[in-house]
Design an enzyme around this catalytic site. Sequence first.
Site: not given
Lengths: 570, 570
Positions: A158, A233-234, A254-257
């Site tokens: 990433k 985000s990834s 951090i939240g599902g990334s």
Amino acid sequence: MVSAPANIESLYKFTDDVSDPQLFESWKPKIAAYRQALADSLPAEYKLPESEVPGDLDETSFNTVQFLRETKHLTPAEREITESSATELLRKMEARQLSAVAVLKAFAHRAVIAHQLTNFACEFFVHEALQRAKQLDEYLAVHGKLAGPLHGIPISLKEQIGHAGKITHGGWVAWLDNVPKEDAVTVQVLRNLGAVFYVRTNEPQTLMHLDSNNNIVGRTRNPHNSLLTAGGSSGGEGASVGSRASPLGVGTDIGGSIRAPAAFAGVYGLRPTSRRISTFGGVSSGKGQESIVAVAGPLSSSVDDIELFMRAYINAGKPWDLDPWSLPIPWRQVAVPEPRNLTVAVMYDDGLVRPLPPIARGLKHTTDKLKQAGVNVIEFKPLETEKLYEVANLLYSCDGNHAQKEMLRPSGEPLLPLTKWALSFGQGDRALSITENRELNYQRDRLRKLYNDYFVQNKVDFILCPNYCGPAPVCVQDGVEGPYYWGYTSHFNLLDLPGLTAPTGLYADQKIDAKQEYTPRSAIEAIEHDKYKPELVHGAPICYQLVGRRYFDEEVVAAGKLFGQILEIE
Amino acid sequence: MVSAPANIESLYKFTDDVSDPQLFESWKPKIAAYRQALADSLPAEYKLPESEVPGDLDETSFNTVQFLRETKHLTPAEREITESSATELLRKMEARQLSAVAVLKAFAHRAVIAHQLTNFACEFFVHEALQRAKQLDEYLAVHGKLAGPLHGIPISLKEQIGHAGKITHGGWVAWLDNVPKEDAVTVQVLRNLGAVFYVRTNEPQTLMHLDSNNNIVGRTRNPHNSLLTAGGSSGGEGASVGSRASPLGVGTDIGGSIRAPAAFAGVYGLRPTSRRISTFGGVSSGKGQESIVAVAGPLSSSVDDIELFMRAYINAGKPWDLDPWSLPIPWRQVAVPEPRNLTVAVMYDDGLVRPLPPIARGLKHTTDKLKQAGVNVIEFKPLETEKLYEVANLLYSCDGNHAQKEMLRPSGEPLLPLTKWALSFGQGDRALSITENRELNYQRDRLRKLYNDYFVQNKVDFILCPNYCGPAPVCVQDGVEGPYYWGYTSHFNLLDLPGLTAPTGLYADQKIDAKQEYTPRSAIEAIEHDKYKPELVHGAPICYQLVGRRYFDEEVVAAGKLFGQILEIE
């Protein structure tokens, strides 16, 4: 009955829009130069002829996965290499049946084509990677052994993970000037283990979307359907691994990334418990924030490779020698469990946003198969999920988005729709006090104990649940961008529980997954349900999430292997 | 040259004095009742006749340790039991040479006398403990094996650790109404292991003094010299273990609160790395504060018992089943190292407050012995200790002392001098923003990496240093109360490194440790140095602190065993 708001902006809480169109103008040449550098970084010999790249990828569904499986532009040898797991590749390199150079070339070729179709990369550096692969081949020739447990394995990273001498922007335009002098710890560790780096992958503005769009290189498309989001985000990693442009990738979550992009690409993704994989040396807005910590973890088409990565990274990589935040807990060897010894609690609905038909079907299919195999399956009645969601959202924005705004402001870049959504979490622009932050930490810890007690007192090994209420949604649909609801993943970030995303083997099917009559319980549920159109997401992969106890990452991965066998994946 | 300020109050930064004499009046009956209950909790048959308790303990030096070694009020059998280690007691109980009842009675007897002389306890419950010891004896008789790895071991507990059905005030008057329904996790774990509880021990107002004085039961005296402080905040534990009123005690430490009392009592005390021993279920002002986390850990006269406690607590106690904050890292079996394989870096001066003559002598003695034994001893040049001290102090008070004031205010209790000092750390009453807190966390993490790099890159195993600049100081001297300087311990709280306090075998000696000419570098150094009077601290124990890498607690304890052998302790 609650219906979706006519105007999504009515839900925004933030008011301090730090974008500045005039200022942004001054950054456009730098963005153009970055995009040109990206385009130039694609080796000409690997590129699909421009004439064969569909011009309407954003208007018409295109399946990159299928294209790559069939295209004549990849040789059978390249296809065989790129469709092997890292575990298999290592075996073949050790047996001298494959060279690191051949492996790298095959993945680089596939990656370049995949990028042309999905826009998953921020930067290629294949020439540098070839030099590295050659050195590894020489090492093996001279020493008669692999240079490390990830010898010659091409790994996509990433982009936010700091890379010495390479721009590291994290999706923020203003960070196009940032060129780290040192590699992030994870880059150092993986290089020490023998990994080969050749591509860095895309992510969203702010790193806080379950989509991957930014003002630098734009949005990444889903490899199964170019109209759908790759997640975030990834998202670059999801598309990379999903296209088999890399056998292993490193994302952060951090939240599902990690889990959303893995789920949307139909691959494995592990959000480990915190402090197992180092995050030191990356660009993010989370500097010094420890209420909900970001973690790094692997994505792969193979659950064996997930384990390979974790075991090699921790046991041979010893990240605690470079970063004392990393825990010196060895990766334990855990055998694949016997089905009859397992109790799995299934969360069919978290009580906030009910899963859409394909996901509900995927869960039912999985639990049916597990039951047939002898697993004890019980229903999980969600414990205070509303509180989990509320506390997580308050914590994400508890600095009043100060850190985000300080990273956005210097470029004046326009705020993307999902940035506006992320800046509206919790109380939006209102900074909480340290006292309020501590109270939320205390609530978080209370909830962590509540869930831990649930596992222990009920002798439950895992919670099985969705990664998101639906399969990958369409990037932009009727002017609305999604996904909005993070709960199915963010609950477990707040709780700091390890979660493995894994394929069910099923795909969304417009013939089976018809829209159902349902009365949404909240505006966010209405948004997520209203936009569901079976014909648009047809063919999207269906994944499940397997959540274990804190630091029981090894058990989660071992169970993932069993479930893969039961579901006949791979 | 800097000299000590004529008036210590000139250094106070806090302004919001929440005391309220009128309100406090209304609490006095509750305090009186608590003190009466404490007095009533001393079994009459164990008490030293009032006529034999010196009336001038606060005016004339009295050595409780020596008194207990010699008094006829303890039988030879009682003395033999109470001067055994927990490890030895376990062996004898397993061999049926001792009963749990006999062990408990002996320690309870010695504890009651020690309390009369040092005021170390908040509460005795010997009758309850006897019932428990009887059950353990019955268990052994019926099952033919010990009930657990701490079977029948009397353990003293710092009062702040929540105890079901017992007032748990933590040193705050307003918390005299707090009676927890559940035991703290550590109480549950230790009870499951077979421990016997009979006494809870004293601590200071706010829990933020290196002394143990409060408005509830007053101050605890040093067992070696009644004029000296017992240290704090686990001063009751230091006095308990130092008097052999208990073979093992549990304290907590956020800035030195285990190590200072252990050092002042001349015993072992371990501040483990965070998250090894649960702190869940205690009273403190640190709810949700995670920038510098409090830890719990053992004190004992025996380093073997320190290891016994840690191994039993972690490996058999599995605290992570009760508190997911506790890490499921096993306590590793680490052999006592070979001296020639060790590199020890000695911090003779942290650059902020130079150690006083007895401590400098203790360090030199220890390093001389280590060198003779073959240990590679190098000098540690302090790394950014000024920054360590500044960041720690800013973090201690970063909520503007909000949590402390909310705990002090409801009773209106007067603020003790060291409370005023603690409330003046950092920026005193000014609450920082979450953004400032995060920046400090980031600085902390940078410093943690700096120190970790130092260990790794220089192949240094341990840092050897003082616990405090001097031996236990006089409680009140010329109107000034101390200790003021926490750096020698708080540096390692900020860094989250494990620290073992251990005796050198030496004691302060007015004939040897003459005051030296020295020009203080700061007001705090001047305060600490000015008040040093060799004749007042004569006979106080001299300890060292051994600091290891994060989560290398096992190595620290194993080295502590070696050093004990080298120094011929026990």
